[in-house]
Each structure stands twice: as C-alpha cells, then as structure tokens.
Design a protein around this motif. Structure first.
Motif, short mmCIF file in Angstrom:
data_model
loop_
_atom_site.label_atom_id
_atom_site.label_comp_id
_atom_site.label_asym_id
_atom_site.label_seq_id
_atom_site.Cartn_x
_atom_site.Cartn_y
_atom_site.Cartn_z
N ALA A 42 -4.16 -30.12 56.41
CA ALA A 42 -5.12 -29.41 57.25
C ALA A 42 -4.49 -28.80 58.50
O ALA A 42 -4.89 -27.73 58.93
N LYS A 43 -3.53 -29.48 59.07
CA LYS A 43 -2.94 -29.00 60.32
C LYS A 43 -1.44 -29.15 60.27
O LYS A 43 -0.91 -30.14 59.77
N VAL A 44 -0.75 -28.15 60.79
CA VAL A 44 0.70 -28.15 60.87
C VAL A 44 1.09 -28.12 62.34
O VAL A 44 0.64 -27.24 63.08
N TYR A 45 1.89 -29.09 62.77
CA TYR A 45 2.39 -29.11 64.14
C TYR A 45 3.77 -28.48 64.16
O TYR A 45 4.58 -28.71 63.26
N ALA A 46 4.04 -27.69 65.19
CA ALA A 46 5.31 -27.00 65.29
C ALA A 46 5.75 -26.93 66.74
O ALA A 46 4.95 -27.13 67.65
N ASP A 47 7.04 -26.64 66.94
CA ASP A 47 7.51 -26.46 68.31
C ASP A 47 7.35 -24.99 68.71
O ASP A 47 6.86 -24.17 67.94
N SER A 48 7.76 -24.66 69.90
CA SER A 48 7.50 -23.33 70.45
C SER A 48 8.25 -22.22 69.72
O SER A 48 7.87 -21.06 69.83
N ALA A 49 9.28 -22.54 68.97
CA ALA A 49 10.00 -21.50 68.22
C ALA A 49 9.12 -20.90 67.13
O ALA A 49 9.36 -19.78 66.69
N TYR A 50 8.11 -21.62 66.69
CA TYR A 50 7.23 -21.15 65.63
C TYR A 50 5.92 -20.57 66.16
O TYR A 50 5.00 -20.35 65.41
N SER A 51 5.83 -20.33 67.45
CA SER A 51 4.58 -19.84 68.03
C SER A 51 4.37 -18.37 67.68
O SER A 51 5.29 -17.66 67.31
N GLY A 52 3.16 -17.95 67.80
CA GLY A 52 2.84 -16.55 67.53
C GLY A 52 1.60 -16.41 66.68
O GLY A 52 1.37 -17.17 65.75
N GLY A 53 0.79 -15.43 67.00
CA GLY A 53 -0.45 -15.18 66.28
C GLY A 53 -0.26 -14.81 64.83
O GLY A 53 -1.00 -15.27 63.97
N PRO A 54 0.72 -13.95 64.49
CA PRO A 54 0.88 -13.59 63.07
C PRO A 54 1.16 -14.78 62.17
O PRO A 54 0.71 -14.82 61.04
#
Length: 136
Positions: free
Chosen positions: A47-59
């Motif tokens: 249901a949810k994927v946690y990521a660090d800031s390198a994977y941020s972004g709306g697309p």
C-alpha cells in the motif's frame, strides 16, 4: 560501487521483495520507475512505499499510483542535522543493504552483467533468510 546502482523494495522486516540493478548513469527516480514497473501485479497488498529524498517528485508518485495505487512517502532528513541520523521507516532498506554487502562478492561488485548482479542480490538474501530460520 563503480558503474552500478541497486534499487530494492523491502517489506517492514527488511526482506527483499524486488531488486533492480541499473547503470550508474540512470537517475534514482528512473530506477524507481523500473522497480515499480517490475512489481506490477506481484505484491497486491503493498500500500505504501517509503523512500528517501532522492526519489522525491510528483511524476514518480503518479507513476506509482498507476502501478497498483501505491502511495510514495518521502522521508526527508531534518535540515538542522549533520551526518548520520536514523529516520523512522527509512533505515529499513539501509539495514538490508548492510546485510547484502556483508557478502564480499556484492561488496566488491565482481559481476560482469547486470542480470548476474541482480541474481547475486537474491542469492545473498536467501542466505540471510536461511540464517534467520536456523536461529529460530
């Protein structure tokens, strides 16, 4: 590592669900897209994927929603902190990487092809799981 990046998807215990090895010239967001595309239909309860800031972004969030309505939550570092800081939910994949690179073959990146590098990730994770079962 020279020339390769490893992208992993783990559960809350740190067990490997999916792994993707790409060239170092592939941006993190694109590697995450490849990883999420590879998991299509394989983990329906995710249901949810946690990521660090390198994977941020709306697309990337929109792309994740396309593959199974998963939400991506970016766990940012606090701007006032320097050095290592364990972050809630973010340390799980870091711990898994630590388990994986205890194998010298993965620490030195001796594989010639990306497919064999990915297979070695899975083989090493099997060893981690077998050791846990043997302790129990």
């Amino acid at each position: 590592m020279k020339g390769r990046k490893r992208h992993i998807l783990v559960d809350t215990l740190g067990m490997l669900l999916e792994a993707m090895v790409t060239g170092a010239n592939v941006p993190d967001r694109d590697g995450a897209r490849l990883l999420l595309a590879a998991t299509e239909g394989r983990h329906p309860r995710l249901a949810k994927v946690y990521a660090d800031s390198a994977y941020s972004g709306g697309p990337l969030a929109g792309f994740a929603a396309f593959f199974g309505a998963r939400a991506i939550e970016v766990v940012p570092r606090r701007p006032d902190r320097r050095g290592f800081e364990p972050l809630q939910k973010r340390w799980i994949d870091v711990r898994t990487f630590a388990w994986l690179v205890r194998c010298r073959r993965l620490a030195k990146d001796l594989e010639h092809t990306i497919s064999s590098a990915r297979a070695q990730l899975h083989v090493r994770m099997i060893g981690v799981m077998l050791r846990r079962l043997a302790r129990g």
